[in-house]
Scaffold this motif. Structure first.
Motif, PDB file in Angstrom:
ATOM      1  N   LYS A   1      85.225  63.892  79.436  1.00 56.32           N
ATOM      2  CA  LYS A   1      84.510  64.552  78.341  1.00 56.32           C
ATOM      3  C   LYS A   1      85.248  65.778  77.806  1.00 56.32           C
ATOM      4  N   TRP A   2      86.317  66.185  78.518  1.00 54.95           N
ATOM      5  CA  TRP A   2      87.028  67.403  78.130  1.00 54.95           C
ATOM      6  C   TRP A   2      88.488  67.105  77.790  1.00 54.95           C
ATOM      7  N   PHE A   3      89.027  67.910  76.887  1.00 53.72           N
ATOM      8  CA  PHE A   3      90.477  67.889  76.683  1.00 53.72           C
ATOM      9  C   PHE A   3      91.112  68.465  77.940  1.00 53.72           C
ATOM     10  N   GLN A   4      92.093  67.787  78.446  1.00 52.31           N
ATOM     11  CA  GLN A   4      92.724  68.197  79.696  1.00 52.31           C
ATOM     12  C   GLN A   4      93.918  69.111  79.425  1.00 52.31           C
ATOM     13  N   PRO A   5      94.122  70.124  80.272  1.00 54.96           N
ATOM     14  CA  PRO A   5      95.287  71.010  80.134  1.00 54.96           C
ATOM     15  C   PRO A   5      96.518  70.339  80.721  1.00 54.96           C
ATOM     16  N   ARG A   6      97.633  71.022  80.650  1.00 55.15           N
ATOM     17  CA  ARG A   6      98.840  70.491  81.266  1.00 55.15           C
ATOM     18  C   ARG A   6      98.782  70.718  82.773  1.00 55.15           C
ATOM     19  N   PHE A   7      99.651  70.057  83.495  1.00 50.26           N
ATOM     20  CA  PHE A   7      99.701  70.190  84.951  1.00 50.26           C
ATOM     21  C   PHE A   7      99.999  71.634  85.337  1.00 50.26           C
ATOM     22  N   SER A   8      99.408  72.095  86.442  1.00 50.91           N
ATOM     23  CA  SER A   8      99.672  73.440  86.971  1.00 50.91           C
ATOM     24  C   SER A   8     100.078  73.333  88.432  1.00 50.91           C
ATOM     25  N   ALA A   9     101.227  73.900  88.766  1.00 51.71           N
ATOM     26  CA  ALA A   9     101.712  73.845  90.146  1.00 51.71           C
ATOM     27  C   ALA A   9     100.786  74.592  91.094  1.00 51.71           C
ATOM     28  N   GLY A  10     100.051  75.567  90.564  1.00 47.77           N
ATOM     29  CA  GLY A  10      99.136  76.343  91.398  1.00 47.77           C
ATOM     30  C   GLY A  10      97.678  76.058  91.142  1.00 47.77           C
ATOM     31  N   SER A  11      97.383  74.922  90.493  1.00 53.48           N
ATOM     32  CA  SER A  11      96.003  74.530  90.178  1.00 53.48           C
ATOM     33  C   SER A  11      95.247  75.617  89.417  1.00 53.48           C
ATOM     34  N   TYR A  12      95.961  76.325  88.551  1.00 60.05           N
ATOM     35  CA  TYR A  12      95.396  77.379  87.710  1.00 60.05           C
ATOM     36  C   TYR A  12      94.747  78.503  88.514  1.00 60.05           C
ATOM     37  N   ASP A  13      95.275  78.737  89.704  1.00 63.68           N
ATOM     38  CA  ASP A  13      94.835  79.877  90.506  1.00 63.68           C
ATOM     39  C   ASP A  13      95.676  81.086  90.108  1.00 63.68           C
ATOM     40  N   PRO A  14      95.067  82.141  89.532  1.00 63.08           N
ATOM     41  CA  PRO A  14      95.851  83.306  89.092  1.00 63.08           C
ATOM     42  C   PRO A  14      96.656  83.954  90.212  1.00 63.08           C
ATOM     43  N   LYS A  15      96.214  83.762  91.458  1.00 62.34           N
ATOM     44  CA  LYS A  15      96.929  84.346  92.590  1.00 62.34           C
ATOM     45  C   LYS A  15      98.137  83.508  92.993  1.00 62.34           C
TER      46      LYS A  15
END
Length: 205
Positions: free
Chosen positions: A82-96
């Protein structure tokens, strides 16, 4: 007064003066200017929906289905159609955990991972693997970029339209609305802010 003592007192006074100037006055001045002139950016560019904070327009995030077992770290989260998906993130979008994977372009693990992602994304979006854009299968340097290419956004229109019973024209208009131009007018490529796009979609009636 002995020269040594006088020298130390001078150094102490300088320390106190610079502490007040650089440790208090300057930060307060900069904070005040930023709050007056750039309040939204200074406070993290927070995105709200129905009065609730749902993210930041500066940071990407995952749009996955809930896990069957939230306590199972080995269970792989699946993207929500149901959502537009972002690109792959090596850190799973964890800011830390901001950063890339550190795998080089000739690394066999990276090559296989890209091909696996390409096949999975093609199947998920119902398109030919050869048409999947590069940014869909690679991560940004920070792993936090909320933008995707216009091509990747357009690729996802049919899937999201079907899942939400919305028209493709409506979604394409929203993509155009949240497409941002090149930095400084010449750096990089046009990009679509997925966080803002998905927020707008959630508010469609």
């Amino acid at each position: 007064m002995p020269t040594v003592l006088r020298t130390h007192l001078t150094a102490l006074r300088m320390l106190l003066v610079m502490t007040v100037i650089l440790g208090l006055a300057y930060p307060l001045l900069v904070t005040g200017i930023s709050q007056v002139a750039f309040a939204d950016k200074a406070n993290g560019s927070i995105v709200t929906s129905d009065g609730k904070e749902v993210g930041s327009s500066l940071l990407g995030q995952n749009y996955n289905l809930p896990k069957q077992d939230p306590n199972n770290a080995d269970e792989e989260a699946k993207p929500d159609p149901k959502w537009f998906q972002p690109r792959f993130s090596a850190g799973s979008y964890d800011p830390k955990a901001s950063g890339a994977s550190n795998l080089g372009p000739n690394d066999e693990k990276l090559t296989k991972a890209i091909e696996d992602r390409r096949a999975a994304i093609a199947a998920f979006d119902g398109v030919d693997p050869a048409t999947v854009p590069v940014d869909a299968v690679t991560a940004s340097g920070s792993g936090l970029d909320p933008h995707i290419s216009v091509a990747y956004a357009k690729e996802q229109v049919a899937r999201v339209a079907k899942a939400r019973n919305l028209s493709a024209d409506t979604l394409n208009q929203l993509i155009d609305k949240y497409t941002e131009g090149r930095s400084l007018g010449f750096l990089g490529q046009d990009g679509v802010n997925v966080v803002l796009l998905n927020k707008a979609i959630s508010e469609q009636k």
